[in-house]
Design a protein around this motif. Structure first.
Motif, short mmCIF file in Angstrom:
data_model
loop_
_atom_site.label_atom_id
_atom_site.label_comp_id
_atom_site.label_asym_id
_atom_site.label_seq_id
_atom_site.Cartn_x
_atom_site.Cartn_y
_atom_site.Cartn_z
N ILE A 60 0.81 -1.14 -0.07
CA ILE A 60 -0.11 -0.03 0.10
C ILE A 60 0.83 1.12 0.11
O ILE A 60 0.75 2.32 -0.88
N LEU A 61 1.73 1.35 1.03
CA LEU A 61 2.68 2.42 1.12
C LEU A 61 3.61 2.52 -0.47
O LEU A 61 4.08 3.92 -0.55
N SER A 62 3.77 1.54 -1.21
CA SER A 62 4.73 1.65 -2.18
C SER A 62 4.08 2.43 -3.41
O SER A 62 4.51 2.76 -4.12
N GLN A 63 2.66 2.51 -3.12
CA GLN A 63 2.19 3.01 -4.09
C GLN A 63 2.04 4.95 -4.20
O GLN A 63 1.60 5.57 -5.22
N SER A 64 2.74 5.33 -3.24
CA SER A 64 2.80 6.72 -3.00
C SER A 64 4.28 7.35 -3.41
O SER A 64 5.41 6.67 -3.20
N ASP A 65 4.28 8.62 -3.78
CA ASP A 65 5.70 9.08 -3.89
C ASP A 65 6.38 9.48 -2.32
O ASP A 65 7.51 9.33 -2.49
N PHE A 66 5.58 9.64 -1.55
CA PHE A 66 5.94 10.27 -0.16
C PHE A 66 5.07 9.54 0.71
O PHE A 66 3.62 9.93 0.35
N VAL A 67 5.31 9.36 1.80
CA VAL A 67 4.42 8.65 2.95
C VAL A 67 4.99 9.28 4.35
O VAL A 67 6.39 9.12 4.47
N VAL A 68 3.97 10.16 4.87
CA VAL A 68 4.39 10.83 6.06
C VAL A 68 3.63 9.99 7.42
O VAL A 68 2.48 9.67 7.29
N THR A 69 4.43 9.93 8.21
CA THR A 69 4.02 8.96 9.29
C THR A 69 4.29 9.94 10.79
O THR A 69 5.12 10.43 10.82
N ASN A 70 3.12 9.83 11.79
CA ASN A 70 3.58 10.45 13.03
C ASN A 70 4.44 9.52 13.68
O ASN A 70 3.72 8.32 14.06
N LEU A 71 5.44 9.85 14.17
CA LEU A 71 6.60 9.01 14.97
C LEU A 71 6.21 9.46 16.50
O LEU A 71 6.41 10.14 16.82
N GLU A 72 5.26 8.36 16.99
CA GLU A 72 4.73 8.58 18.52
C GLU A 72 5.70 8.06 19.53
O GLU A 72 5.21 7.26 20.41
N CYS A 73 7.11 8.32 19.46
CA CYS A 73 8.15 7.76 20.34
C CYS A 73 9.52 8.35 20.00
O CYS A 73 9.79 8.49 18.78
N PRO A 74 10.17 8.68 20.83
CA PRO A 74 11.77 8.99 20.71
C PRO A 74 12.36 7.82 20.33
O PRO A 74 11.91 6.78 20.68
N VAL A 75 13.20 8.18 19.28
CA VAL A 75 14.03 6.76 18.93
C VAL A 75 15.63 7.17 19.58
O VAL A 75 16.31 7.94 19.04
N THR A 76 15.93 6.54 20.64
CA THR A 76 17.12 6.74 21.23
C THR A 76 17.48 5.60 22.33
O THR A 76 16.68 4.94 22.76
N LYS A 77 18.96 5.45 22.47
CA LYS A 77 19.29 4.68 23.30
C LYS A 77 19.09 5.34 24.81
O LYS A 77 19.55 4.39 25.87
N ARG A 78 19.12 6.35 24.88
CA ARG A 78 19.24 7.26 26.06
C ARG A 78 17.71 6.90 26.87
O ARG A 78 16.87 6.82 26.38
#
Length: 252
Positions: A60-78
């Motif tokens: 489904i996602l591959s059908q779009s030129d751009f896909v914008v998602t809300n990242l609902e978490c920090p991505v960190t080792k901290r």
């Protein structure tokens, strides 16, 4: 709401823009709800791998030129949690699979990106960028955090504005420090109007983290605010946070 066996991407909305040229080249943008890579989802990643979670939606996602998602978490080792009720964190090594799934942009303007503190936010931006993804709604200060991110294809340009409109639990507003965009509707209106006047050919999409959890329709004030943004130049408003699918509305 999070389900223990699935990734949280609750709703996909696609926008299709055409140029005014004779052959009508196009640009397709898709927007999802919250991407949460913690709690029950973390358990599934540990059992099955991050890649397996995206397999059902990649076509489904591959059908779009751009896909914008809300990242609902920090991505960190901290692990420096802010004092609040719900605290999330994802692992940086998972981000390449997010990109492989077809997601291109990650919104950071929400009420969980700051769960591991201000340094956790800067870590997230760095990790998102290193994975080849584009962050929206982050900057070294509020001025930069609230600047639009541009996407372009076939001569069509779309400016993506993003802000979190919710009160942020135990989070100080420091306009000169790195962080996420916390622009008000009034401030967004001024920015959008100025941008529209300077770049009238560009399309404008406003991505807002707002609303009330589990409410199946936007509130009256939200509807008024959305219309006010369209009145000054926005072409579409994308909202997330309620954790339910709300209806589409058309205005102008």
């Amino acid at each position: 709401m999070l389900n223990k066996s699935s990734l949280l991407l609750p709703c996909l909305v696609s926008l299709f823009f055409l140029s005014c040229e004779r052959e009508k080249p196009s640009l397709t943008l898709s927007f999802t709800g919250d991407l949460l890579l913690d709690r029950g989802v973390r358990e599934q990643i540990t059992r099955r791998s991050i890649a397996s979670l995206f397999e059902p939606i990649k076509p489904i996602l591959s059908q779009s030129d751009f896909v914008v998602t809300n990242l609902e978490c920090p991505v960190t080792k901290r692990q420096t949690p802010v004092v609040k009720k719900y605290i999330f964190r994802a692992e940086p090594e998972w981000l390449p699979e997010v990109k492989k799934a077809g997601i291109t942009h990650l919104g950071m303007a929400n009420n969980h990106t700051y769960d591991q503190g201000r340094e956790g936010i800067t870590d997230t931006y760095k990790n998102v960028t290193q994975a080849g993804l584009v962050a929206i709604g982050y900057g070294q200060n509020q001025q930069k955090a609230c600047e639009p991110v541009l996407v372009e294809k076939n001569g069509i340009r779309v400016a993506l504005f993003a802000s979190v409109l919710l009160p942020l639990e135990n989070w100080p507003y420091l306009p000169e420090s790195p962080g996420i965009c916390q622009a008000t509707i009034s401030q967004l209106s001024e920015r959008i109007k100025a941008y529209h006047n300077q770049q009238p050919a560009d399309k404008i999409v406003v991505i807002l983290h707002w609303g009330v959890e589990f409410q199946t329709s936007p509130g009256i004030i939200q509807r008024k605010e959305a219309k006010s943004l369209i009145d000054v130049g926005a072409d579409a408003i994308i909202g997330h946070h309620p954790h339910v699918v709300q209806p589409l509305s058309y205005y102008k």
